[in-house]
Design a protein around this motif. Structure first.
Motif, PDB file in Angstrom:
ATOM      1  N   ALA A   1       0.694  -1.327  -0.023  1.00  0.00           N
ATOM      2  CA  ALA A   1      -0.010   0.055  -0.073  1.00  0.00           C
ATOM      3  C   ALA A   1       0.911   1.088   0.017  1.00  0.00           C
ATOM      4  CB  ALA A   1      -0.805  -0.035   1.223  1.00  0.00           C
ATOM      5  N   GLY A   2       1.826   1.216   0.756  1.00  0.00           N
ATOM      6  CA  GLY A   2       2.863   2.504   0.787  1.00  0.00           C
ATOM      7  C   GLY A   2       3.467   2.437  -0.637  1.00  0.00           C
ATOM      8  N   GLU A   3       3.822   1.545  -1.214  1.00  0.00           N
ATOM      9  CA  GLU A   3       4.588   1.699  -2.636  1.00  0.00           C
ATOM     10  C   GLU A   3       3.413   2.283  -3.391  1.00  0.00           C
ATOM     11  OE1 GLU A   3       4.048   1.006  -6.205  1.00  0.00           O
ATOM     12  OE2 GLU A   3       3.492  -0.887  -5.110  1.00  0.00           O
ATOM     13  N   HIS A   4       2.150   1.824  -3.452  1.00  0.00           N
ATOM     14  CA  HIS A   4       1.195   2.250  -4.467  1.00  0.00           C
ATOM     15  C   HIS A   4       0.805   3.868  -4.006  1.00  0.00           C
ATOM     16  CE1 HIS A   4       0.431  -1.547  -5.716  1.00  0.00           C
ATOM     17  NE2 HIS A   4      -0.736  -2.052  -5.515  1.00  0.00           N
ATOM     18  N   TYR A   5       0.806   4.250  -2.881  1.00  0.00           N
ATOM     19  CA  TYR A   5       0.721   5.480  -2.599  1.00  0.00           C
ATOM     20  C   TYR A   5       1.756   6.549  -3.218  1.00  0.00           C
ATOM     21  CZ  TYR A   5       0.215   9.664   0.306  1.00  0.00           C
ATOM     22  OH  TYR A   5      -0.044  10.962   0.679  1.00  0.00           O
ATOM     23  N   CYS A   6       3.032   5.954  -2.741  1.00  0.00           N
ATOM     24  CA  CYS A   6       3.905   7.021  -3.372  1.00  0.00           C
ATOM     25  C   CYS A   6       3.830   7.233  -4.906  1.00  0.00           C
ATOM     26  CB  CYS A   6       5.457   6.170  -2.876  1.00  0.00           C
ATOM     27  SG  CYS A   6       5.741   6.217  -1.205  1.00  0.00           S
ATOM     28  N   THR A   7       3.759   5.994  -5.568  1.00  0.00           N
ATOM     29  CA  THR A   7       3.841   5.696  -6.916  1.00  0.00           C
ATOM     30  C   THR A   7       2.458   6.713  -7.474  1.00  0.00           C
ATOM     31  OG1 THR A   7       4.628   3.671  -7.038  1.00  0.00           O
ATOM     32  CG2 THR A   7       3.461   4.089  -8.995  1.00  0.00           C
TER      33      THR A   7
END
Ligand code: B12
Length: 502
Positions: free
Chosen positions: A347-353
């Motif tokens: 989820a963190g990666e998706h948010y940053c992307t």
């Protein structure tokens, strides 16, 4: 006292390994454990495999006596049975081998030690009666009748044809050799099988490209990821070793060399010591302070602050190109590194992307160059590739150089890419791939484009992570060029077009 006796029993087993093995072998009707092969060669092979297996059983029993005891041997028996069954050797043959071994132990060891060893062995033997042996998924994955890898035209195809069989066999064999891994995996064994399938897909891709380097880079990445999941770094080494043995058994001899080279390269590269890759975002790098500020905001899930950091950098006169190359790109790489290290969730990666994609949209008006170059580019992520930012960067850098660009986003099927190239009258087609197993699709687009008369003049550039690992991969795939970055991609296209018109 009991521990000492167990250790003594274990030492005796190891000391008498050869005579126990030979006595057990003599008791066994060797042809009964032979795999589905016939003739002298088959019997000889079965005999020699049986000798090796019996020695492995003795060592596993000794290890179990030294260590945790019956549970370890039960795991060993379960995985050995799966492995042998995958080879066409019925489970009862393993039972017969263990019985023969037990009788030989009764004959050769002193009664007290023999009783200890036989009790542990009986517990393992009993596990063979339990059903299912491993996970239902693992057993279901072994096809009844293995498809003939010998009919394959290439080693990559042979691996793909037999993957459903090779994956559980190789997991089972590696567990048979390292029962401690099987115990540690516990309920996660289904995942091990998924991992094995992924390793095989990457191996097939590297074999297809004739690029051991591609597979060793993947293996290094996979090892570091597994370590973050708490696995012993030696486990992947053991697994690849086992995979090599299973491939030697499964693949026809004339197709075995390339996979062997790829595995050897990976095993050379993997070390038991895992070195953590350094951060991609460093204060001393160009625009380092902006990158650190942007990354901080992303990790704090503070979208407004992230936007502010970029706006202030633009207001201070920093070129958009530099924001792309020195802020957004390293921060995306760092996001990936942290995901790999399990410091950032999916989820963190998706948010940053998602934030980075939003920033790219906001910057777009600054990307459009009013000086037109009169040239056209279609940029796409290849079929199967969900990573769309690399191709988007490439399109934006061409746009900044005055090209008319048509950016297609993620995973676009070959025939649709070609239609777009034709209708947009593209001079250059830029194809982006992120993983080794996407290279077959890259080749497919290139071949189809070359075959289409309407695209004869089109310059094909390829790029993305696999092309950064193996620098001449583009040539093998039949492209016209490649580049490590979007900025370099524009220069490469200019050079190829200039050379063509000279
Ligand atoms: C965001 C992201 C995703 C997102 C993508 C969302 C989106 N909308 O784009 C999602 C969640 C979908 C995703 C999925 C996966 N991902 Co991912 N992902 C990333 C991440 C963190 C950032 C990618 C990115 O934005 N890069 C920024 C751009 C600008 O960089 P770039 O792509 O390298 O492009 C530059 C150059 O390569 C070059 N270039 C690129 N294309 C082209 C084309 C041409 C023609 C030319 C000349 C040059 C060129 O120029 C670009 C600009 O300078 C990377 C980390 C990383 N190191 O890249 C991991 C990463 C690529 N992913 C990884 C993995 C493993 C996966 C998954 C397999 C995970 C999973 N188990 O599901 C899946 C595979 C999905 C698929 N089928 O493609 C691994 C790959 C490791 C490996 N084995 O090689 C990475 C490296 C993460 C990591 N450190 O472990 N991912």
């Amino acid at each position: 006292m009991a521990t000492t006796e167990r250790d003594r029993a274990a030492d005796e087993l190891v000391a008498r390994r050869e005579s126990l093995r030979d006595a057990a072998l003599a008791r066994l009707e060797v042809t009964a454990v032979a795999p589905r092969s016939s003739g002298d060669r088959g019997t000889r092979e079965a005999l020699s495999r049986c000798r090796v297996d019996l020695a492995a059983h003795i060592d596993a029993l000794a290890a179990a006596l030294h260590a945790t005891g019956a549970e370890q041997l039960r795991e060993y028996c379960a995985f050995t049975a799966v492995f042998l069954e995958a080879l066409g050797v019925p489970r009862r043959s393993l039972g017969a081998a263990l019985d023969a071994l037990s009788e030989s132990i009764g004959e050769q060891l002193d009664p007290a030690l023999s009783a200890l060893a036989q009790d542990t062995l009986a517990a393992g033997r009993e596990r063979l009666c339990a059903s299912p042996l491993v996970t239902p998924a693992a057993l279901a994955a072994i096809p009844e009748a293995p498809r003939a890898a010998s009919e394959a035209a290439s080693a990559a195809e042979a691996i793909e044809l037999s993957a459903a069989r090779i994956a559980p066999m190789s997991v089972a064999l590696s567990y048979m050799r390292r029962p401690e891994d099987a115990l540690a995996a516990g309920a996660q064994r289904g995942r091990c099988l998924d991992d094995a399938r992924r390793h095989l897909a990457q191996l097939a891709a590297a074999v297809d490209q004739g690029s051991p380097e591609l597979f060793s880079a993947y293996a290094a990445w996979a090892q570091s990821l597994l370590v973050q999941h708490g696995l012993d770094p030696a486990e992947l080494v053991g697994y690849l070793d086992a995979l090599g043995d299973v491939l030697a058994l499964t693949l026809p001899e004339h197709l075995a060399e390339r996979p062997r080279q790829c595995l050897a390269a990976a095993l050379d590269r993997l070390t038991a010591v895992h070195a953590e890759a350094p951060s991609f975002v460093r204060p001393e790098a160009p625009l380092g302070a902006v990158a650190c500020g942007y990354l901080d905001a992303l990790l704090a899930r503070d979208r407004r602050r992230a936007v502010r950091v970029i706006r202030e950098a633009i207001d201070a006169g920093m070129p958009v190109k530099d924001i792309y190359a020195h802020v957004l790109q390293p921060c995306q790489y760092e996001v990936g590194r942290r995901w790999q290290l399990r410091q950032l969730s999916i989820a963190g990666e998706h948010y940053c992307t998602a934030v980075t994609q939003m920033i790219l949209s906001q910057l777009y008006p600054l990307v459009v160059n009013t000086d037109r170059a009169g040239l056209r580019l279609v940029a796409t992520a290849v079929d199967g590739n969900l990573h769309e930012i690399g191709a988007r960067f490439v399109a934006d850098f061409f746009e900044m150089a005055g090209w008319d660009t048509f950016y297609l986003g993620a995973s676009t099927p070959a025939e649709h890419v070609i239609e777009e190239v034709v209708h947009r009258k593209a001079d250059v087609l830029a194809i982006s791939a992120a993983l080794g197993d996407q290279l077959a699709s890259v080749r497919e687009v290139i071949t189809a484009t070359r075959r289409d008369d309407r695209c004869r003049h089109v310059v094909i550039l390829v790029g993305g992570r696999p092309f950064c690992v193996v620098h001449d991969l583009w040539r093998q795939l039949g492209a016209d060029g490649s580049a490590l970055s979007a900025e370099e991609a524009v220069r490469t296209a200019d050079q190829i077009l200039a050379a063509r018109s000279a």
